[in-house]
Each structure stands twice: as C-alpha cells, then as structure tokens.
Design a protein around this motif. Structure first.
Motif, PDB file in Angstrom:
ATOM      1  N   HIS A  72      47.769  33.408  35.558  1.00 33.59           N
ATOM      2  CA  HIS A  72      47.404  33.428  36.979  1.00 33.59           C
ATOM      3  C   HIS A  72      47.404  32.005  37.551  1.00 33.59           C
ATOM      4  N   LEU A  73      47.022  31.932  38.839  1.00 37.19           N
ATOM      5  CA  LEU A  73      47.034  30.635  39.522  1.00 37.19           C
ATOM      6  C   LEU A  73      45.807  29.799  39.164  1.00 37.19           C
ATOM      7  N   ASN A  74      45.619  29.549  37.874  1.00 39.75           N
ATOM      8  CA  ASN A  74      44.514  28.698  37.438  1.00 39.75           C
ATOM      9  C   ASN A  74      45.108  27.392  36.938  1.00 39.75           C
TER      10      ASN A  74
ATOM     11  N   SER B 222      34.823  28.506  50.005  1.00 41.59           N
ATOM     12  CA  SER B 222      34.721  28.913  48.601  1.00 41.59           C
ATOM     13  C   SER B 222      36.075  29.241  47.993  1.00 41.59           C
ATOM     14  N   GLY B 223      37.104  29.385  48.815  1.00 35.61           N
ATOM     15  CA  GLY B 223      38.422  29.732  48.280  1.00 35.61           C
ATOM     16  C   GLY B 223      39.349  30.188  49.377  1.00 35.61           C
ATOM     17  N   GLY B 224      40.573  30.478  48.986  1.00 37.60           N
ATOM     18  CA  GLY B 224      41.581  30.886  49.952  1.00 37.60           C
ATOM     19  C   GLY B 224      41.220  32.174  50.670  1.00 37.60           C
ATOM     20  N   THR B 225      40.534  33.060  49.982  1.00 36.61           N
ATOM     21  CA  THR B 225      40.150  34.328  50.592  1.00 36.61           C
ATOM     22  C   THR B 225      39.222  34.072  51.776  1.00 36.61           C
TER      23      THR B 225
ATOM     24  N   SER C 228      38.890  31.167  53.351  1.00 30.23           N
ATOM     25  CA  SER C 228      39.615  30.381  54.362  1.00 30.23           C
ATOM     26  C   SER C 228      40.452  31.309  55.243  1.00 30.23           C
ATOM     27  N   ASN C 229      41.149  32.257  54.611  1.00 32.93           N
ATOM     28  CA  ASN C 229      41.967  33.194  55.390  1.00 32.93           C
ATOM     29  C   ASN C 229      41.095  34.073  56.286  1.00 32.93           C
ATOM     30  N   LEU C 230      39.951  34.515  55.757  1.00 28.63           N
ATOM     31  CA  LEU C 230      39.030  35.335  56.556  1.00 28.63           C
ATOM     32  C   LEU C 230      38.587  34.564  57.797  1.00 28.63           C
TER      33      LEU C 230
ATOM     34  N   GLY D  10      52.809  38.668  51.616  1.00 31.02           N
ATOM     35  CA  GLY D  10      51.605  37.935  52.019  1.00 31.02           C
ATOM     36  C   GLY D  10      50.444  38.306  51.104  1.00 31.02           C
ATOM     37  N   HIS D  11      49.446  37.432  51.041  1.00 34.99           N
ATOM     38  CA  HIS D  11      48.339  37.668  50.098  1.00 34.99           C
ATOM     39  C   HIS D  11      47.447  38.816  50.560  1.00 34.99           C
ATOM     40  N   PHE D  12      46.926  39.587  49.602  1.00 36.91           N
ATOM     41  CA  PHE D  12      46.125  40.767  49.964  1.00 36.91           C
ATOM     42  C   PHE D  12      44.840  40.412  50.694  1.00 36.91           C
ATOM     43  N   SER D  13      44.433  39.134  50.624  1.00 39.09           N
ATOM     44  CA  SER D  13      43.214  38.749  51.348  1.00 39.09           C
ATOM     45  C   SER D  13      43.405  38.878  52.865  1.00 39.09           C
ATOM     46  N   VAL D  14      44.644  38.926  53.321  1.00 37.53           N
ATOM     47  CA  VAL D  14      44.887  39.151  54.751  1.00 37.53           C
ATOM     48  C   VAL D  14      44.437  40.572  55.117  1.00 37.53           C
TER      49      VAL D  14
ATOM     50  N   THR E 244      54.160  32.000  48.058  1.00 34.20           N
ATOM     51  CA  THR E 244      53.636  33.341  47.791  1.00 34.20           C
ATOM     52  C   THR E 244      53.198  33.416  46.333  1.00 34.20           C
ATOM     53  N   THR E 245      52.223  34.288  46.081  1.00 30.88           N
ATOM     54  CA  THR E 245      51.587  34.326  44.778  1.00 30.88           C
ATOM     55  C   THR E 245      52.586  34.665  43.674  1.00 30.88           C
ATOM     56  N   ASP E 246      53.515  35.572  43.932  1.00 28.22           N
ATOM     57  CA  ASP E 246      54.469  35.940  42.886  1.00 28.22           C
ATOM     58  C   ASP E 246      55.670  35.003  42.818  1.00 28.22           C
TER      59      ASP E 246
ATOM     60  N   VAL F 114      48.883  29.398  58.527  1.00 27.52           N
ATOM     61  CA  VAL F 114      49.694  29.169  57.338  1.00 27.52           C
ATOM     62  C   VAL F 114      48.786  29.223  56.110  1.00 27.52           C
ATOM     63  N   ASP F 115      49.026  30.219  55.275  1.00 27.00           N
ATOM     64  CA  ASP F 115      48.279  30.349  54.029  1.00 27.00           C
ATOM     65  C   ASP F 115      48.999  29.495  52.976  1.00 27.00           C
ATOM     66  N   ALA F 116      48.530  28.246  52.852  1.00 26.78           N
ATOM     67  CA  ALA F 116      49.118  27.325  51.875  1.00 26.78           C
ATOM     68  C   ALA F 116      48.184  27.177  50.682  1.00 26.78           C
ATOM     69  N   ALA F 117      47.496  28.286  50.335  1.00 22.42           N
ATOM     70  CA  ALA F 117      46.563  28.241  49.207  1.00 22.42           C
ATOM     71  C   ALA F 117      47.270  27.713  47.965  1.00 22.42           C
ATOM     72  N   TYR F 118      48.482  28.159  47.766  1.00 27.14           N
ATOM     73  CA  TYR F 118      49.246  27.780  46.579  1.00 27.14           C
ATOM     74  C   TYR F 118      50.108  26.546  46.850  1.00 27.14           C
TER      75      TYR F 118
ATOM     76  N   ILE G 141      44.092  25.676  52.477  1.00 25.81           N
ATOM     77  CA  ILE G 141      44.496  24.857  51.319  1.00 25.81           C
ATOM     78  C   ILE G 141      43.526  25.158  50.181  1.00 25.81           C
ATOM     79  N   ASP G 142      44.047  25.513  49.021  1.00 24.91           N
ATOM     80  CA  ASP G 142      43.174  25.693  47.847  1.00 24.91           C
ATOM     81  C   ASP G 142      43.313  24.474  46.936  1.00 24.91           C
ATOM     82  N   TYR G 143      42.317  23.611  46.989  1.00 24.41           N
ATOM     83  CA  TYR G 143      42.367  22.457  46.077  1.00 24.41           C
ATOM     84  C   TYR G 143      42.181  22.924  44.632  1.00 24.41           C
ATOM     85  N   HIS G 144      41.585  24.118  44.464  1.00 19.93           N
ATOM     86  CA  HIS G 144      41.389  24.587  43.084  1.00 19.93           C
ATOM     87  C   HIS G 144      42.630  25.282  42.509  1.00 19.93           C
ATOM     88  N   LYS G 145      43.754  25.076  43.163  1.00 20.07           N
ATOM     89  CA  LYS G 145      45.019  25.535  42.574  1.00 20.07           C
ATOM     90  C   LYS G 145      45.921  24.323  42.308  1.00 20.07           C
TER      91      LYS G 145
END
Ligand SMILES: *Cc1c(COP(=O)(O)O)cnc(C)c1O
Length: 489
Positions: free
Chosen positions: A94-96, A153-156, A158-160, A188-192, A245-247, A270-274, A299-303
């Motif tokens: 995963h994206l860890n 706390s995370g991309g989820t 941030s997107n919310l 697109g990420h399911f958090s949307v 995108t995640t995949d 723009v979801d630039a989590a990754y 932006i996800d710094y934890h990725k």
C-alpha cells in the motif's frame, strides 16, 4: 530486598522525573532498534487475524504488569514481532512509506510537549511553524499570497474539508444543495464518495467520468458531462482532479480540467495526496503543471514526503474560504472585539479542535535534510517503478496493465496461453501465498473487473533487483499453482 515501589505520580512527564523519562525513552529506542535489526528482508510474518487477535484479547487490562520491561516484552509478542515493516524492500503493498529519522526526532517533541495546535495560547511558536510550512507548500504549488491552509489527519480529511468549502461556496453563491454535483474520474479516490455522503450530498452527487488510455480523467468526456449537468439544471459544485491515482499513479491533465471547471463555475480540487511529493522533486515538478490553477489541494506528507502518520494538509488558493469552518466559542477562540487584533488561532481553519503538532515532523525534515533530498527520494521511487515496468513488459510470464506513471506497477502472472479467467482466479492466490510466506507483500486491485497485483514502490533504498526478486517469487508461485492443478486433473 525488593526495590521500593515508585511514587504513583512518577509516571507524569515532569522536571522531577526527567531522569526516569530519559531512561525509559532510551529503553524504548533500544527495544525498537533491536527489533529493526531482526526484521531483515521479511516485511511480514503472515499472521492471520485469528492468530493476531487471541493473545491480545487474552490480556486482562485490570491486572497491570507494573513493569516497563515486562510491558515492552509483552508488546513485542502482541504486536512488534508480527508488525508489517514498510522499510523492507520487499514491502510493496500500500501507500506506506519508510519514514525519515529527522521526523522521528520531532515526534519525541510532538508527543512530549504535547502542544495542541487549535489555539495560539496552547502552541505559541508551533502555530507559526505550521503556518510557515503551509505558506511554503502553497508557494511550491504556485499559489499567490492570499493562499492558506491547515494540517489535517490525512488525505481523507483534507478531501472532506475541500469539498465542504466547495459546497458552502456554492450555497453562498445561491445554488440549491439538491442540485450540487461533484465530478471526478472513475479512478478518483473513494474518499470523494465518502465526503459527499458525510456532507449530506448523497451518493448520487458524485458523477464519475471515464479515464483515457493513460488512466487520466478523459477531458473529452468531462466537457460533455459538465454540459449535461448545465442542461439538467444541476450545478457542478466541484471537479476533483487526482494528481497520482492510487492504482496507476496517473496525474489528471490539470490545466485542461482547470479551464473546463472555470468555464462551468466549478471549484477545482486537486487531490495530490500521492503525487504531492513531486513538489519537492528538482526534476519532475513539471508533472504537476496546472496545480496552481486549483482552488484547493490535498497533500499527504505521510506518503511521498516520508513522514510518519499522520501528516497531511489542505491548502487553498484563497484563504478567506477557510472561514466556512470558523466557529467562535467563548471559552476558546472568542470573536475579536471591535478594534482588537484577532488571535492567530488555527482552530478557525480546521474541522478538528485539539490537534497534534504534526507539522514539526516536516519542519525538522526540511531543516535537517532539505527539500531537495526529499525530492530525490521521490525521484528514486519513480525511477524504480519505470525500471520494474520495463522488466515486466519484457517478461514472457508477466503482463503489465499500463506503463508506470508515478511509483506503482500494476501487473499479473499470465504466461502465454493462460486465459484471462484463469489469470483472474490465480492472481488472488498468488498474493495470499506471498503474504503467508512473509517473503514479500504486494497489493491486489481490480482493473475493469479483472484481478491484478499492484506494487506500490515508496522505498528509495529498494533496488530493481529487490523488486525483480518479488516478481520471480510471483512467477514461481504461479507456476507452482498451475503445476499442482495439472497434477490434480
Ligand atoms: C491515500 C490517498 C487518499 C487518502 O489519504 P489518507 O491519508 O489515507 O486519508 C486520498 N486520495 C488519494 C489519491 C490517495 O492516494
């Protein structure tokens, strides 16, 4: 003779207990370093949920051990010995990310001092460290001086928050909530979708747009989709682009989408989590061209910034939009009196109240390593994915779903002559066998309804040979499964 029991208050972080603090923290760090030395080349032990649950639920929490060494030993048995290690080159699921040591140094201060970033009077300099990092990130994005944002706390989250701002912006402009729609690609990420639910917009509010041959949002389909909404009296409250995108790591064509979004009065998120780590790359920043046209960016710094969880941000081009989440509580962040200067309270911009000082981790990373080195790490994993993609393309036994774009490789075991149905059946078996053996961890995904394996490469120390080793294992397991089936037939 038994040592006297420590004073009951000696567990508190306090100047009187500084020596005990140092001694216990050293024991913890030594314990972790020992465990680290034992993990070599096994990212996981293949423990099942049943095996993991039993020893944990058997612990009677009303009968404490009252001894730190015993508790560390127990914790190892219940957790650490079977933990999944993201620094192992054979971890590719995963994206860890493996985390950088400067951030771990910061973590000591984040939790020890325990500042809360909701108000200035609980964090003082911390408020400005967070703000400076947001301003720095906003400048890297290319936003102007009016930009602002907040750590989340995370991309989820941030997107919310981005979609919450977009919704309230649309409502303030006079649009009826029932007419609001959010457009994003099918990748697109399911958090949307989850955000649309949480915001009361309903599942039907998210309109998914097909992707092109590179799995980016299909601009040729987005235009007509926006026009259809207009014709139906619906309002495109936001278009969500994914930058990574995640995949597939696909980066949507940001500039083109920005033009369409603007023409239809839609907020561009723009979801630039990754893909956000590209902001630090000295060679690939151009891949994010157009991100500066966004209204908001995740932006996800934890990725791709190699930070420990949690570390993420929502950055907006126009900071006044953050006022949609401001609420004044008399006890915490009272509305400033006429003529008073407002206190710099970050809670005014956040959907959280008490909030960790996660920003300090990125701060220490940038101060000790510098942004270019973070960017070099990102470049290393992108280069790695490209090389692994070449290997898969050249293989007679492996099939590549698409050329790698960021740092994922989507592939499956499919020697010549093996039907798609059989590949669909074998793929999950190969993945679970790999996990049970603990030799490597890869992810599973579906592409157009078919089963594929996914390598997510975020370890700049992993070599092509390391990853090819996983692929050799995939091939060997696949061939073994086929042989066993032939033998049984
Ligand atoms: C990981 C990811 C998210 C969710 O972020 P979390 O930090 O896991 O909440 C959102 N969008 C994309 C594209 C991601 O890769």
């Amino acid at each position: 003779m038994k040592a006297p029991a420590p004073h009951p208050l000696s567990h508190l972080f306090h100047p009187h207990h500084a020596a005990a603090y140092v001694s216990l923290m050293r024991r913890g760090v030594d314990h972790l370093a020992d465990a680290l030395g034992r993990t070599r080349r096994r990212p996981a032990t293949g423990t099942t949920p049943e095996q993991a649950a039993k020893p944990v639920v058997d612990v009677d929490l009303d009968r404490p051990l009252l001894d730190a060494d015993a508790a560390l030993e127990e914790m190892s048995r219940l957790y650490l010995d079977d933990a999944v290690w993201f620094h192992e080159p054979t971890y590719a699921a995963h994206l860890n990310c493996p985390v950088v040591i400067p951030a771990l140094l910061a973590e000591v201060f984040v939790s020890g001092v325990n500042s809360s970033l909701d108000t200035f009077d609980q964090s003082v300099g911390g408020t400005f460290i967070e703000r400076h990092l947001i301003d720095w990130t906003a400048a890297r994005i290319g936003f102007g001086p009016g930009a602002d944002g907040v750590f989340t706390s995370g991309g989820t989250q941030s997107n919310l928050q981005a979609l919450l701002l977009a919704r309230d912006h649309a409502v303030a402009a006079g649009h009826d909530v029932a007419t609001l729609r959010v457009l994003t690609s099918v990748d697109g990420h399911f958090s949307v979708q989850k955000a649309a639910r949480m915001l009361g917009l309903g599942d039907a509010a998210v309109v998914t747009v097909p992707v092109d041959e590179r799995r980016r949002i299909d601009v040729a389909a987005l235009g007509p989709a926006l026009a259809r909404l207009d014709a139906e009296g619906l309002h495109p409250m936001a278009v969500v682009c994914t930058a990574g995108t995640t995949d597939f790591g696909a980066i949507d064509p940001l500039l083109q989408v920005a033009g369409l979004a603007r023409a239809h009065g839609a907020w561009l998120h723009v979801d630039a989590a990754y893909g956000g780590g590209l902001l630090a790359s000295t060679t690939r920043r151009g891949w994010l061209a157009g991100i500066e046209c966004a209204d908001s960016v995740t932006i996800d710094y934890h990725k791709t910034w190699f930070q420990p969880v949690s570390s993420s941000a929502l950055v907006v081009a126009d900071g006044t939009h953050l006022g949609h989440v401001t609420w004044h509580a008399d006890y915490l962040n009272p509305r400033p009196l006429e003529g008073d200067v407002a206190h710099p309270n970050q809670v005014d911009k956040s959907i959280q109240t008490t909030r960790r000082f996660d920003a300090l981790k990125l701060w220490m990373t940038l101060r000790i390593m510098g942004p270019d080195q973070v960017g070099d790490y990102v470049d290393a994993v992108v280069d790695l994915a490209a090389a692994v993609g070449e290997h898969v393309r050249d293989s007679d036994h492996l099939e590549l779903a698409a050329d790698p774009q960021l740092s994922t490789v989507v592939l499956r075991y499919r020697p010549r002559g093996l039907s798609v149905d059989n590949a669909d059946r074998l793929t999950p078996l190969i993945r679970s066998t790999l996990y049970e053996r603990g030799a490597a961890m890869v992810a599973a995904t579906k592409v157009d309804g078919h089963a594929w394996l996914k390598l997510t490469l975020l370890n700049p120390m992993a070599t092509v040979a390391d990853i090819v080793g996983i692929l050799d294992e995939v091939e060997a397991i696949g061939a073994g499964l086929l042989d066993a089936e032939e033998g049984a037939a």
